[in-house]
Design a protein around this motif. Structure first.
Motif, PDB file in Angstrom:
ATOM      1  N   GLU A 135     -13.686   0.875  19.092  1.00  0.00           N
ATOM      2  CA  GLU A 135     -13.262   0.192  20.312  1.00  0.00           C
ATOM      3  C   GLU A 135     -12.620   1.232  21.232  1.00  0.00           C
ATOM      4  O   GLU A 135     -11.631   1.871  20.854  1.00  0.00           O
ATOM      5  N   ARG A 136     -13.194   1.397  22.410  1.00  0.00           N
ATOM      6  CA  ARG A 136     -12.712   2.442  23.332  1.00  0.00           C
ATOM      7  C   ARG A 136     -11.233   2.278  23.684  1.00  0.00           C
ATOM      8  O   ARG A 136     -10.475   3.223  23.671  1.00  0.00           O
ATOM      9  N   ASP A 137     -10.800   1.079  24.014  1.00  0.00           N
ATOM     10  CA  ASP A 137      -9.412   0.818  24.375  1.00  0.00           C
ATOM     11  C   ASP A 137      -8.674   0.275  23.151  1.00  0.00           C
ATOM     12  O   ASP A 137      -8.051  -0.782  23.194  1.00  0.00           O
ATOM     13  N   PHE A 138      -8.736   1.008  22.059  1.00  0.00           N
ATOM     14  CA  PHE A 138      -8.208   0.553  20.776  1.00  0.00           C
ATOM     15  C   PHE A 138      -6.700   0.367  20.776  1.00  0.00           C
ATOM     16  O   PHE A 138      -5.949   1.192  21.294  1.00  0.00           O
ATOM     17  N   ARG A 139      -6.296  -0.752  20.186  1.00  0.00           N
ATOM     18  CA  ARG A 139      -4.891  -1.019  19.861  1.00  0.00           C
ATOM     19  C   ARG A 139      -4.888  -1.585  18.454  1.00  0.00           C
ATOM     20  O   ARG A 139      -5.607  -2.549  18.176  1.00  0.00           O
ATOM     21  N   PRO A 140      -4.099  -1.015  17.542  1.00  0.00           N
ATOM     22  CA  PRO A 140      -4.128  -1.499  16.155  1.00  0.00           C
ATOM     23  C   PRO A 140      -3.631  -2.929  16.038  1.00  0.00           C
ATOM     24  O   PRO A 140      -2.763  -3.365  16.791  1.00  0.00           O
ATOM     25  N   ALA A 141      -4.208  -3.640  15.077  1.00  0.00           N
ATOM     26  CA  ALA A 141      -3.762  -5.001  14.781  1.00  0.00           C
ATOM     27  C   ALA A 141      -2.405  -4.916  14.081  1.00  0.00           C
ATOM     28  O   ALA A 141      -2.283  -4.306  13.035  1.00  0.00           O
ATOM     29  N   ARG A 142      -1.381  -5.487  14.673  1.00  0.00           N
ATOM     30  CA  ARG A 142      -0.030  -5.442  14.102  1.00  0.00           C
ATOM     31  C   ARG A 142       0.309  -6.713  13.329  1.00  0.00           C
ATOM     32  O   ARG A 142       1.070  -6.681  12.372  1.00  0.00           O
ATOM     33  N   LYS A 143      -0.227  -7.846  13.744  1.00  0.00           N
ATOM     34  CA  LYS A 143       0.034  -9.110  13.059  1.00  0.00           C
ATOM     35  C   LYS A 143      -1.217  -9.562  12.291  1.00  0.00           C
ATOM     36  O   LYS A 143      -1.137  -9.891  11.110  1.00  0.00           O
ATOM     37  N   ALA A 144      -2.354  -9.568  12.969  1.00  0.00           N
ATOM     38  CA  ALA A 144      -3.603  -9.946  12.306  1.00  0.00           C
ATOM     39  C   ALA A 144      -3.913  -8.917  11.227  1.00  0.00           C
ATOM     40  O   ALA A 144      -3.649  -7.724  11.395  1.00  0.00           O
ATOM     41  N   HIS A 145      -4.442  -9.376  10.090  1.00  0.00           N
ATOM     42  CA  HIS A 145      -4.725  -8.465   8.991  1.00  0.00           C
ATOM     43  C   HIS A 145      -5.601  -9.143   7.945  1.00  0.00           C
ATOM     44  O   HIS A 145      -5.564 -10.355   7.804  1.00  0.00           O
ATOM     45  N   PRO A 146      -6.359  -8.354   7.195  1.00  0.00           N
ATOM     46  CA  PRO A 146      -7.013  -8.918   6.020  1.00  0.00           C
ATOM     47  C   PRO A 146      -6.000  -8.943   4.869  1.00  0.00           C
ATOM     48  O   PRO A 146      -5.142  -8.065   4.771  1.00  0.00           O
ATOM     49  N   GLY A 147      -6.087  -9.959   4.042  1.00  0.00           N
ATOM     50  CA  GLY A 147      -5.299 -10.042   2.815  1.00  0.00           C
ATOM     51  C   GLY A 147      -6.198  -9.625   1.673  1.00  0.00           C
ATOM     52  O   GLY A 147      -7.181 -10.306   1.384  1.00  0.00           O
ATOM     53  N   LEU A 148      -5.894  -8.517   1.034  1.00  0.00           N
ATOM     54  CA  LEU A 148      -6.753  -7.953  -0.005  1.00  0.00           C
ATOM     55  C   LEU A 148      -6.119  -8.156  -1.372  1.00  0.00           C
ATOM     56  O   LEU A 148      -5.016  -7.656  -1.639  1.00  0.00           O
ATOM     57  N   ARG A 149      -6.782  -8.903  -2.223  1.00  0.00           N
ATOM     58  CA  ARG A 149      -6.264  -9.180  -3.558  1.00  0.00           C
ATOM     59  C   ARG A 149      -6.540  -7.986  -4.462  1.00  0.00           C
ATOM     60  O   ARG A 149      -7.637  -7.444  -4.468  1.00  0.00           O
ATOM     61  N   VAL A 150      -5.522  -7.576  -5.203  1.00  0.00           N
ATOM     62  CA  VAL A 150      -5.639  -6.435  -6.098  1.00  0.00           C
ATOM     63  C   VAL A 150      -5.171  -6.825  -7.500  1.00  0.00           C
ATOM     64  O   VAL A 150      -4.523  -7.860  -7.685  1.00  0.00           O
ATOM     65  N   THR A 151      -5.490  -5.988  -8.462  1.00  0.00           N
ATOM     66  CA  THR A 151      -4.910  -6.087  -9.804  1.00  0.00           C
ATOM     67  C   THR A 151      -4.065  -4.848 -10.009  1.00  0.00           C
ATOM     68  O   THR A 151      -4.373  -3.780  -9.475  1.00  0.00           O
ATOM     69  N   GLY A 152      -2.994  -4.986 -10.767  1.00  0.00           N
ATOM     70  CA  GLY A 152      -2.097  -3.853 -10.979  1.00  0.00           C
ATOM     71  C   GLY A 152      -1.436  -3.416  -9.690  1.00  0.00           C
ATOM     72  O   GLY A 152      -1.495  -2.250  -9.306  1.00  0.00           O
TER      73      GLY A 152
END
Length: 121
Positions: free
Chosen positions: A59-76
């Motif tokens: 995205e040319r005018d990129f701004r990082p997502a600060r609130k929106a996010h993926p929730g990634l399930r992990v083990t350990g």
């Protein structure tokens, strides 16, 4: 009827592909998957691990997502958090979700990521 989430797309600034590869493959342990040629011309990277698919689009005018996010399930989760911290990624623990251990972090371009693991009773 919805049956599954196919992928989550996050944005990234132009020219960040090498940093994204180092993080998503090297740190998170995901595998980069080839983009179709028509889409590869746009830049960005696609990654997967099991059923988890993340697409990073330029995205040319990129701004990082600060609130929106993926929730990634992990083990350990403790080991996973230590792995991220060892690579210089921030790890911020949050104990507010009942039945889970979780922390937040950021990818190298500043996108927010949540990592969580259910607590076994």
């Amino acid at each position: 009827m919805l049956t599954a989430v196919d992928h989550v797309q996050l944005a990234a600034p132009p020219g960040s592909e090498d940093r994204l590869r180092a993080y998503y493959s090297g740190v998170l342990g995901m595998t980069e998957t080839p983009k179709p040629p028509a889409l590869a011309a746009r830049g960005g990277c696609w990654f997967e691990a099991g059923d988890v698919r993340l697409h990073l689009g330029i995205e040319r005018d990129f701004r990082p997502a600060r609130k929106a996010h993926p929730g990634l399930r992990v083990t350990g989760i403790e080991t996973y958090a230590a792995r991220l911290a060892a690579h210089g990624a921030p790890v911020t623990w949050d104990g507010l979700l009942p039945g889970h251990r979780r922390f937040y972090s950021e990818d190298p371009v500043g996108n927010r990521l949540e990592f969580l693991e259910p607590v076994r009773s």
